[in-house]
Scaffold this active site. Sequence first.
Site, PDB file in Angstrom:
ATOM      1  N   CYS A  64       0.655  -1.098   0.139  1.00 27.13           N
ATOM      2  CA  CYS A  64      -0.339  -0.561   0.149  1.00 27.13           C
ATOM      3  C   CYS A  64       0.505   1.161   0.268  1.00 27.13           C
ATOM      4  O   CYS A  64       2.112   1.068   0.856  1.00 27.13           O
ATOM      5  CB  CYS A  64      -0.607  -0.024   1.308  1.00 27.13           C
ATOM      6  SG  CYS A  64      -1.693  -1.346   1.232  1.00 27.13           S
ATOM      7  N   ARG A 100       3.077  -0.127  -5.234  1.00 23.83           N
ATOM      8  CA  ARG A 100       3.075  -0.287  -3.737  1.00 23.83           C
ATOM      9  C   ARG A 100       1.673  -1.666  -3.689  1.00 23.83           C
ATOM     10  O   ARG A 100       1.505  -1.942  -2.861  1.00 23.83           O
ATOM     11  CB  ARG A 100       3.412   0.472  -3.088  1.00 23.83           C
ATOM     12  CG  ARG A 100       4.288   1.098  -2.972  1.00 23.83           C
ATOM     13  CD  ARG A 100       4.158   2.037  -1.986  1.00 23.83           C
ATOM     14  NE  ARG A 100       4.761   1.779  -0.606  1.00 23.83           N
ATOM     15  CZ  ARG A 100       5.401   1.295   0.236  1.00 23.83           C
ATOM     16  NH1 ARG A 100       6.885   2.276  -0.522  1.00 23.83           N
ATOM     17  NH2 ARG A 100       6.204   0.944   1.010  1.00 23.83           N
ATOM     18  N   TRP A 124      -2.781  -2.591  -1.716  1.00 19.99           N
ATOM     19  CA  TRP A 124      -2.535  -4.445  -2.147  1.00 19.99           C
ATOM     20  C   TRP A 124      -3.575  -5.164  -1.181  1.00 19.99           C
ATOM     21  O   TRP A 124      -3.452  -4.719   0.323  1.00 19.99           O
ATOM     22  CB  TRP A 124      -1.261  -4.338  -1.688  1.00 19.99           C
ATOM     23  CG  TRP A 124      -1.068  -5.435  -2.286  1.00 19.99           C
ATOM     24  CD1 TRP A 124      -0.645  -5.907  -3.823  1.00 19.99           C
ATOM     25  CD2 TRP A 124      -0.492  -6.814  -1.509  1.00 19.99           C
ATOM     26  NE1 TRP A 124      -0.705  -7.684  -3.904  1.00 19.99           N
ATOM     27  CE2 TRP A 124      -0.405  -8.153  -2.318  1.00 19.99           C
ATOM     28  CE3 TRP A 124      -0.502  -7.109  -0.082  1.00 19.99           C
ATOM     29  CZ2 TRP A 124      -0.013  -9.120  -1.991  1.00 19.99           C
ATOM     30  CZ3 TRP A 124      -0.853  -8.544   0.127  1.00 19.99           C
ATOM     31  CH2 TRP A 124       0.095  -9.785  -0.605  1.00 19.99           C
ATOM     32  N   ASN A 132      -1.018   1.446   6.044  1.00 20.80           N
ATOM     33  CA  ASN A 132      -0.015   0.675   5.704  1.00 20.80           C
ATOM     34  C   ASN A 132       0.779  -0.319   6.100  1.00 20.80           C
ATOM     35  O   ASN A 132       1.313   0.088   7.367  1.00 20.80           O
ATOM     36  CB  ASN A 132       1.189   1.414   4.713  1.00 20.80           C
ATOM     37  CG  ASN A 132       1.917   0.536   4.551  1.00 20.80           C
ATOM     38  OD1 ASN A 132       2.237  -0.887   3.733  1.00 20.80           O
ATOM     39  ND2 ASN A 132       3.428   1.216   3.794  1.00 20.80           N
ATOM     40  N   GLY A 133      -0.037  -1.880   6.913  1.00 19.96           N
ATOM     41  CA  GLY A 133       1.187  -2.509   6.739  1.00 19.96           C
ATOM     42  C   GLY A 133      -0.696  -3.429   7.506  1.00 19.96           C
ATOM     43  O   GLY A 133      -1.451  -3.859   6.935  1.00 19.96           O
ATOM     44  N   GLU A 178      14.248 -19.002 -12.037  1.00 16.04           N
ATOM     45  CA  GLU A 178      13.357 -17.721 -12.271  1.00 16.04           C
ATOM     46  C   GLU A 178      12.728 -17.674 -13.228  1.00 16.04           C
ATOM     47  O   GLU A 178      12.331 -16.480 -14.326  1.00 16.04           O
ATOM     48  CB  GLU A 178      14.680 -16.296 -13.067  1.00 16.04           C
ATOM     49  CG  GLU A 178      14.751 -15.098 -13.079  1.00 16.04           C
ATOM     50  CD  GLU A 178      14.294 -14.345 -12.028  1.00 16.04           C
ATOM     51  OE1 GLU A 178      13.552 -14.988 -11.181  1.00 16.04           O
ATOM     52  OE2 GLU A 178      13.597 -13.157 -12.480  1.00 16.04           O
ATOM     53  N   LYS A 202       9.345 -15.771 -13.536  1.00 12.91           N
ATOM     54  CA  LYS A 202       8.673 -15.072 -14.807  1.00 12.91           C
ATOM     55  C   LYS A 202       8.073 -15.525 -15.420  1.00 12.91           C
ATOM     56  O   LYS A 202       6.836 -15.045 -15.588  1.00 12.91           O
ATOM     57  CB  LYS A 202       9.230 -14.795 -16.111  1.00 12.91           C
ATOM     58  CG  LYS A 202      11.051 -13.644 -15.273  1.00 12.91           C
ATOM     59  CD  LYS A 202      10.753 -13.006 -14.592  1.00 12.91           C
ATOM     60  CE  LYS A 202      10.682 -13.019 -12.928  1.00 12.91           C
ATOM     61  NZ  LYS A 202      11.533 -11.832 -12.640  1.00 12.91           N
ATOM     62  N   GLU A 250       4.160 -15.535 -12.723  1.00  5.35           N
ATOM     63  CA  GLU A 250       3.148 -14.480 -12.841  1.00  5.35           C
ATOM     64  C   GLU A 250       3.428 -13.249 -13.756  1.00  5.35           C
ATOM     65  O   GLU A 250       2.073 -12.260 -13.348  1.00  5.35           O
ATOM     66  CB  GLU A 250       4.867 -13.210 -12.013  1.00  5.35           C
ATOM     67  CG  GLU A 250       5.523 -13.072 -12.237  1.00  5.35           C
ATOM     68  CD  GLU A 250       6.997 -12.602 -11.287  1.00  5.35           C
ATOM     69  OE1 GLU A 250       6.973 -12.321 -10.307  1.00  5.35           O
ATOM     70  OE2 GLU A 250       8.004 -12.428 -11.532  1.00  5.35           O
ATOM     71  N   HIS A 310      13.295 -38.133  -9.505  1.00  7.35           N
ATOM     72  CA  HIS A 310      13.425 -37.900  -7.185  1.00  7.35           C
ATOM     73  C   HIS A 310      11.897 -37.394  -7.273  1.00  7.35           C
ATOM     74  O   HIS A 310      11.313 -37.202  -5.716  1.00  7.35           O
ATOM     75  CB  HIS A 310      13.959 -37.284  -6.794  1.00  7.35           C
ATOM     76  CG  HIS A 310      14.896 -37.482  -6.886  1.00  7.35           C
ATOM     77  ND1 HIS A 310      15.528 -39.181  -6.703  1.00  7.35           N
ATOM     78  CD2 HIS A 310      16.581 -37.022  -7.303  1.00  7.35           C
ATOM     79  CE1 HIS A 310      16.939 -38.931  -7.300  1.00  7.35           C
ATOM     80  NE2 HIS A 310      17.849 -38.085  -7.001  1.00  7.35           N
ATOM     81  N   LYS A 316       5.451  -4.531  -6.855  1.00  5.84           N
ATOM     82  CA  LYS A 316       5.931  -4.421  -6.711  1.00  5.84           C
ATOM     83  C   LYS A 316       6.690  -4.303  -5.456  1.00  5.84           C
ATOM     84  O   LYS A 316       7.861  -4.354  -5.333  1.00  5.84           O
ATOM     85  CB  LYS A 316       6.697  -2.328  -7.635  1.00  5.84           C
ATOM     86  CG  LYS A 316       7.565  -2.488  -7.471  1.00  5.84           C
ATOM     87  CD  LYS A 316       8.519  -3.375  -9.070  1.00  5.84           C
ATOM     88  CE  LYS A 316       9.723  -3.467  -9.760  1.00  5.84           C
ATOM     89  NZ  LYS A 316      10.303  -4.676 -10.454  1.00  5.84           N
TER      90      LYS A 316
END
Length: 607
Positions: free
Chosen positions: A2, A28, A79, A105-106, A485, A489, A492, A508, A602
């Site tokens: 946020c 945010r 968020w 925010n929190g 990675e 990508k 997401e 395995h 972000k």
Amino acid sequence: MCGIFGYIGKKYDSAKIVFNGLKTLEYRGYDSWGIAAVAKKTSSSNQATIIIKKKAGKIGDANVSDLPRSTISLGHTRWATHGGVTDINAHPHLDCTGTLAIIHNGIIENYDEIKRELVDFGHRFISETDTEVAIHLIEETLKKLQKRYSATKTHDELLTEAVRKSFNRFIGSNAIIVVSAKSEVFLAAKNGSPLVVGKGDGENFLASDAHALLPYTRTVHFMEDETLVKVAKDSISLYALSSTRAKIPHFTHLSWKETVTRKGNYPHFMLKEIVEQKDIIGRIAIENNPKIATVSQAIIKSYGTYIVGCGTAAYAGLAATYIFSKIAKRHINFAVGSEFSYLLDFLSPKSLVIALSQSGETIDVLDAVKKAKEKGAKLIAMVNVMGSTLYRMADEVLLLGAGTETAVVSTKAFTAKLAYLILLASKIAGYEDEGRNALKKAALVLRRIFEPDSTRNIRRLVDTIYRKEHLYVIGRGISYPLALETALKIKEASYIHAEGFAAGELKHGVIALIEKGTPCIAYLANDETYGANLAGAMEMKARGGYIIGVSYKPHEVFDYYIPVDDVGIATSIPAVTIGQLLGYYLAVKRGLDPDKPRNLAKSVTVK
Ligand code: F6R
């Protein structure tokens, strides 16, 4: 997460100023946005009122001209944590009287216990948020204080006390800004979540991030934890949260460049940032950065170096373990940020912790390094955002200098970290020039990857696989973090379920997932892992997998081949951009916005 922003001053278009601030802070969280403006007393009403506009969804080009002309406004970009993504759950939130508003925010971890008490006192809640509980607690506390002290104390004094007392009850990392229709001040408090006060001329600001203040002021005070601030248009008074003791704000002048990031000719920031990597890596290869010597010396001197990061930065940390083993013949420990706090009991003042982070605001990293510092460990930050919390906490900073990353999906910060890690390991090994030469070659390979023929090859592959539900990526050695990675990508940006594995782990268990036509990406580098990795690709092929080889040479096992020239260990940099481009083009082909994937933000500032 946020973003919060407040303006108090002499300008009457404060809602517009806050709106612009929120656009800068949207990274945010973009689940919803909202602005509250304090409307002046009029001939028909002798009390100011708080008018709110708030909506679920991205702020985009919303129109705020219907908010009243006002010199006091605050706003929020959300968020979602507590409560779904709805207009009602969007901030700001009001108390029962409609005269107190809050942005937050929190996470207030003990909100339900406080809410139960407030319900007993008759408070009504209309949202599902923890934030609404906060403003009702402030209202309730203020009411009690007014009963006892209204004859001796002003409204501002009582409100300050109510915010302080209420905030002290909250468990968790939080930052809030409160405004009352009955006064001309903001009360803001913080513990854990970031908050910056900006000092102007007859106007003052509050924001989650100093970058949002740059168009208005460069004189800022970064609030410390456990502090409360009262901000009026021409005064800023700071207090400790634990007492009514006044504190002195330490104002810093920011000399940072105000970066206005634009897409230019690119359809999305993600593609722009992927392509920028060729210049960033080229620059890192040739720049004379004195921090390479400082940081490599710190690593040499330490009794154990621990790398910590989250998400993409975590994969850079895992890559570091291979880079340091191969080049510097040195063991580097690595842990993800959210786990490091549980693994650091053995740290001592001789330990070195290197935190990797694009934003420098990731709470899991910040919490872990705070604990490491308490144990006396030295902290080095490899961070992209100047002035971020991590940047300010660190004993030493190696700035990534990758430029603003606007797309939520991290790309260029990852390869900038790899490049610096290669330089550091090469410096320690006494082969700095070799490290630089490998990076120069990697920059040239990147140029070739971004040429139309090469990207066409990737888009052709995307046309074949974009309807698939599952996709697997394998690698060994340094290619293993690249596999992780690449999978990140792809999932997401395109929402395809993608998993990365160490190729040796296939048999395995993972191999049970391979069916006829399952896309399997195999990173086959020109190193000791080639043969064993190829065997993994063959095992997947034998089960019907559609093998996509990312390698320096073709092979008959590949159903699809994506070439990446070999430049030694620095091949990891161009190789991972193939995964980034796949994620990007898959998202676009599936009609998604790769810059703002659903449910993400972000900067991850909540646990
Ligand atoms: C992935 C991504 C996230 C971040 C992670 C850490 O594309 O962006 O996984 O890498 O949230 O963020 P920073 O690097 O800002 O600490």
